[in-house]
Design an enzyme around this catalytic site. Structure first.
Site, mmCIF file in Angstrom:
data_model
loop_
_atom_site.group_PDB
_atom_site.id
_atom_site.type_symbol
_atom_site.label_atom_id
_atom_site.label_comp_id
_atom_site.label_asym_id
_atom_site.label_seq_id
_atom_site.Cartn_x
_atom_site.Cartn_y
_atom_site.Cartn_z
ATOM 1 N N ASP A 1 0.809 -1.224 0.000
ATOM 2 C CA ASP A 1 0.000 0.000 0.000
ATOM 3 C C ASP A 1 0.843 1.275 0.000
ATOM 4 O O ASP A 1 0.444 2.288 0.566
ATOM 5 C CB ASP A 1 -0.958 0.021 1.207
ATOM 6 N N GLN B 1 2.284 -6.112 -3.180
ATOM 7 C CA GLN B 1 2.676 -6.194 -1.765
ATOM 8 C C GLN B 1 3.921 -5.319 -1.528
ATOM 9 O O GLN B 1 4.059 -4.302 -2.176
ATOM 10 C CB GLN B 1 2.933 -7.639 -1.326
ATOM 11 N N GLY C 1 -4.257 -4.447 -3.880
ATOM 12 C CA GLY C 1 -5.287 -3.451 -4.181
ATOM 13 C C GLY C 1 -4.596 -2.175 -4.606
ATOM 14 O O GLY C 1 -3.922 -1.540 -3.810
ATOM 15 N N HIS C 2 -4.709 -1.810 -5.868
ATOM 16 C CA HIS C 2 -3.999 -0.642 -6.379
ATOM 17 C C HIS C 2 -4.997 0.398 -6.884
ATOM 18 O O HIS C 2 -5.883 0.078 -7.666
ATOM 19 C CB HIS C 2 -3.029 -1.069 -7.486
ATOM 20 N N LYS D 1 2.154 2.179 -5.052
ATOM 21 C CA LYS D 1 2.785 1.610 -6.256
ATOM 22 C C LYS D 1 1.920 1.836 -7.494
ATOM 23 O O LYS D 1 2.425 2.108 -8.569
ATOM 24 C CB LYS D 1 2.999 0.090 -6.098
HETATM 25 P P1 IMO Z 1 -0.696 -4.224 -2.260
HETATM 26 O O1 IMO Z 1 -0.189 -4.755 -3.575
HETATM 27 C C1 IMO Z 1 -0.983 -4.593 2.068
HETATM 28 C C2 IMO Z 1 -1.128 -8.649 3.740
HETATM 29 C C3 IMO Z 1 -2.447 -9.070 4.361
HETATM 30 C C4 IMO Z 1 -1.950 -10.016 5.446
HETATM 31 C C5 IMO Z 1 -0.737 -10.688 4.771
HETATM 32 C C6 IMO Z 1 -1.034 -12.066 4.203
HETATM 33 O O2 IMO Z 1 -1.994 -3.531 -2.323
HETATM 34 O O3 IMO Z 1 0.371 -3.389 -1.627
HETATM 35 P P2 IMO Z 1 -2.434 -12.874 2.076
HETATM 36 O O4 IMO Z 1 -3.896 -12.746 1.752
HETATM 37 O O5 IMO Z 1 -1.543 -12.273 1.043
HETATM 38 O O6 IMO Z 1 -2.031 -14.274 2.423
HETATM 39 O O7 IMO Z 1 -2.241 -12.038 3.431
HETATM 40 O O8 IMO Z 1 -0.327 -9.815 3.741
HETATM 41 N N1 IMO Z 1 -1.239 -8.162 2.345
HETATM 42 C C7 IMO Z 1 -1.158 -6.865 1.986
HETATM 43 N N2 IMO Z 1 -1.063 -5.742 2.740
HETATM 44 N N3 IMO Z 1 -0.986 -4.490 0.733
HETATM 45 C C8 IMO Z 1 -1.053 -5.593 -0.042
HETATM 46 O O9 IMO Z 1 -0.931 -5.551 -1.384
HETATM 47 C C9 IMO Z 1 -1.186 -6.861 0.579
HETATM 48 N N4 IMO Z 1 -1.294 -8.129 0.134
HETATM 49 C C10 IMO Z 1 -1.305 -8.914 1.230
HETATM 50 O O10 IMO Z 1 -3.157 -7.982 4.888
HETATM 51 O O11 IMO Z 1 -1.460 -9.277 6.539
HETATM 52 MG MG MG Z 2 -3.018 -1.907 -1.677
#
Ligand code: IMO
Ligand code: MG
Length: 409
Positions: free
Chosen positions: A12, A199, A39-40, A15
């Protein structure tokens, strides 16, 4: 040229916006890891686009985007997203491709994911999208790649629900499949390839805060396997980070705002920064920018330059602080520890800065930023020993200050 963009925190970081901005100069964008857990958000011409699986380069016209081999893909979620893009007027036909080596997320993976996390003694707080299950099956060689799902003999071995699911979507995804390794090999040398991470470094399965991580390779190294290229072909690694820190789900977060003193700041950051999950709607945990963690992320990812986002969220903050070390039972430490217990109990040693107390969203150049904002930025650069090449001061594509174009290295 190949430019890798990764999150340098816990996801988050903004990106989506940075990739969208850089995509104007890109020919091909490959998303190299993760799935619909991402989530972008992209804001362009007053329209807000929310993406989970489709690379953030799709909004820029004339790009081709590829869902890479390192991804785990739920086709239902993908086609919902593509249908939404069509409804929003984005012409994606002929521009979206999928690596045939990417793995499928099948319907029952989500149920397993949710049940596993519910019964964990220390839940991770997963997004419930079946991500961990898909990567676990991949590692144990029980996964289903996109290409395998076209082989009746392999599909036959699946439970009936999964077979029906594949039959429902295969006709739509088959024409989008490509051999990504061959695709990348045939690229012209002058083509601009952007390798887009999801992530963040600290959620990476190997270098993140294990076990409170996701399951893909969100580090820069993941761009190689996830986009079917070798490490020598990467020209620049750009790390994206926010002026503060956030984290969704459980796990250590040394610089998290704690106690009554930071209630107001937390509220301001969460509301001004819209710090609610795009995928799950959960309020994100917020804290000071953690330079110990950022320095670690930059080192283990060979980050060449950084993009600082959400700086405008601090416009009204009297005295922004940075976390520069951790106080622990073992004393003050300046290196990011692998011991999860040490990290859990670590408390931030902070340094205060003068606030700029004025809106910066209209600034067009670095020099136009208030001196206090520049001091904050320059301290970060010196501490991390990495230049900040881009600064985002608002959601819109235009609100971006480029000090040095990462495409021109
Ligand atoms: P973006 O691309 C923030 C976190 C989840 C959880 C951990 C494991 O938007 O930056 P999962 O469902 O992947 O097995 O969950 O990772 N998580 C993220 N946190 N941004 C994300 O993606 C995330 N994708 C997974 O909240 O703590
Ligand atoms: Mg996100």
């Amino acid at each position: 040229m190949k430019l890798v963009v990764i999150g340098a925190q816990w996801g988050d970081e903004g990106k989506g916006k940075i990739v969208d901005f850089l995509a104007e100069e890109a020919d091909v964008i490959v998303r190299f890891s993760g799935g619909a857990n991402a989530g972008h958000t992209i804001v362009h011409d007053d329209v807000t686009y929310k993406l989970h699986l489709v690379p953030s380069g799709i909004i820029a016209p004339d790009t081709r985007v590829i869902l890479g081999s390192g991804m785990v893909i739920d086709p239902e979620s993908l086609f919902d997203e593509l249908d939404r893009l069509t409804a929003q007027g984005v012409d994606w036909e002929g521009r979206v491709f999928i690596s045939d080596r990417a793995h499928l997320v099948l319907p029952h993976y989500k149920e397993i994911d949710i049940e596993q996390d519910r019964t964990r003694i220390k839940p991770i707080g997963t997004t419930g999208r079946g991500i961990g299950v898909a990567y676990a099956k991949k590692a144990s060689r029980d996964g289903m790649r996109m290409i395998d799902s076209l082989d009746p003999a392999q599909v036959e071995l699946l439970p009936p629900e999964d077979r029906t699911f594949i039959a429902r979507f295969a006709a739509r995804y088959t024409p989008l499949l490509v051999d990504l390794a061959a695709f990348m090999r045939t690229a012209a040398p002058e083509e601009h390839h952007l390798l887009e991470g999801a992530q963040g470094a600290l959620l990476d399965i190997d270098i993140g805060t294990y076990p409170y991580v996701s399951s893909g390779s969100s580090a820069a190294a993941g761009a190689c396997v996830g986009a079917a290229i070798g490490p020598r072909s990467i020209d620049h690694v750009l790390g994206v980070f926010k002026a503060y820190s956030t984290r969704v789900g459980n796990g250590p977060f040394p610089s998290e705002f704690r106690g009554k003193d930071t209630d107001e700041l937390e509220e301001l950051v969460r509301e001004t920064g819209r710090e609610y999950g795009v995928t799950t709607g959960r309020p994100r945990r917020c804290g000071y920018l953690d330079l110990v963690a950022l320095r670690y992320a930059c080192a283990v990812n060979s980050v060449d330059s950084l993009a600082l986002t959400h700086l405008d969220v601090y416009d009204t903050v009297e005295a922004p602080k940075l976390c520069i070390a951790y106080e622990t039972e073992a004393g003050v430490i300046e290196d990011f520890p692998s011991d999860i217990n040490l990290l859990e109990e670590a408390r931030p040693v902070t340094k205060s800065f003068a606030g700029w107390n004025q809106p910066i969203g209209e600034c067009k150049t670095y020099e136009e930023l208030p001196q206090e904002a520049r001091s904050y930025i320059e301290f970060i650069e010196e501490f991390i020993e990495t230049p900040i090449s881009m600064i985002s001061i608002g959601y819109e594509r235009e609100r971006t200050i480029v000090r040095r174009n990462p495409w021109k290295v």
